[in-house]
Design a protein around this motif. Structure first.
Motif, short mmCIF file in Angstrom:
data_model
loop_
_atom_site.label_atom_id
_atom_site.label_comp_id
_atom_site.label_asym_id
_atom_site.label_seq_id
_atom_site.Cartn_x
_atom_site.Cartn_y
_atom_site.Cartn_z
N CYS A 82 0.82 -1.09 -0.03
CA CYS A 82 0.01 -0.06 0.00
C CYS A 82 0.94 1.46 -0.02
O CYS A 82 1.72 1.51 0.79
CB CYS A 82 -0.78 0.03 0.98
SG CYS A 82 -1.79 1.67 1.58
N LEU A 102 -6.49 -5.09 -2.35
CA LEU A 102 -6.20 -3.83 -2.57
C LEU A 102 -6.82 -3.01 -3.70
O LEU A 102 -7.62 -3.62 -4.49
CB LEU A 102 -4.71 -3.59 -2.83
CG LEU A 102 -3.87 -4.04 -1.92
CD1 LEU A 102 -2.46 -4.32 -2.20
CD2 LEU A 102 -3.63 -2.93 -0.63
N CYS A 137 -4.59 0.41 0.29
CA CYS A 137 -5.70 -0.73 1.14
C CYS A 137 -7.18 -0.01 0.82
O CYS A 137 -7.34 1.16 0.62
CB CYS A 137 -5.58 -0.38 2.75
SG CYS A 137 -3.74 -0.83 3.07
#
Ligand SMILES: [Zn+2]
Length: 88
Positions: free
Chosen positions: A9, A21, A48
């Motif tokens: 991330c 994700l 995320c």
């Protein structure tokens, strides 16, 4: 056992399963957008799907750093809206 690929991330730096994700893409025309399909051509960045990371994506300069260009506020807001709407 099949191994799920992991990506980092760009906001919090955690390594997470790719399928959890959100993918943001910069295409050849320097347009930056939320890649809902995960298959758009261009340079991708992952974040995320939690609120904290989505919020900081809009408020921080992480996209500027990731894509090495100035990403204006409107674009960041649009990405955030698309992400939030796309999740519903
Ligand atoms: Zn994160």
């Amino acid at each position: 056992m099949k191994k799920i690929p992991q990506r980092t991330c760009v906001v919090c730096g955690n390594k997470i399963d790719k399928n959890k994700l959100i993918r943001i893409v910069k295409n050849n025309e320097d347009q930056i957008f939320y890649d809902k399909t995960g298959k758009a051509n261009g340079r991708g960045a992952y974040i995320c799907s939690n609120e904290t990371c989505i919020e900081s994506l809009e408020k921080s300069n992480v996209l500027n750093r990731t894509f090495k260009m100035e990403v204006n506020k409107e674009i960041k807001q649009k990405i955030k809206e698309d992400v939030v709407n796309g999740k519903r």
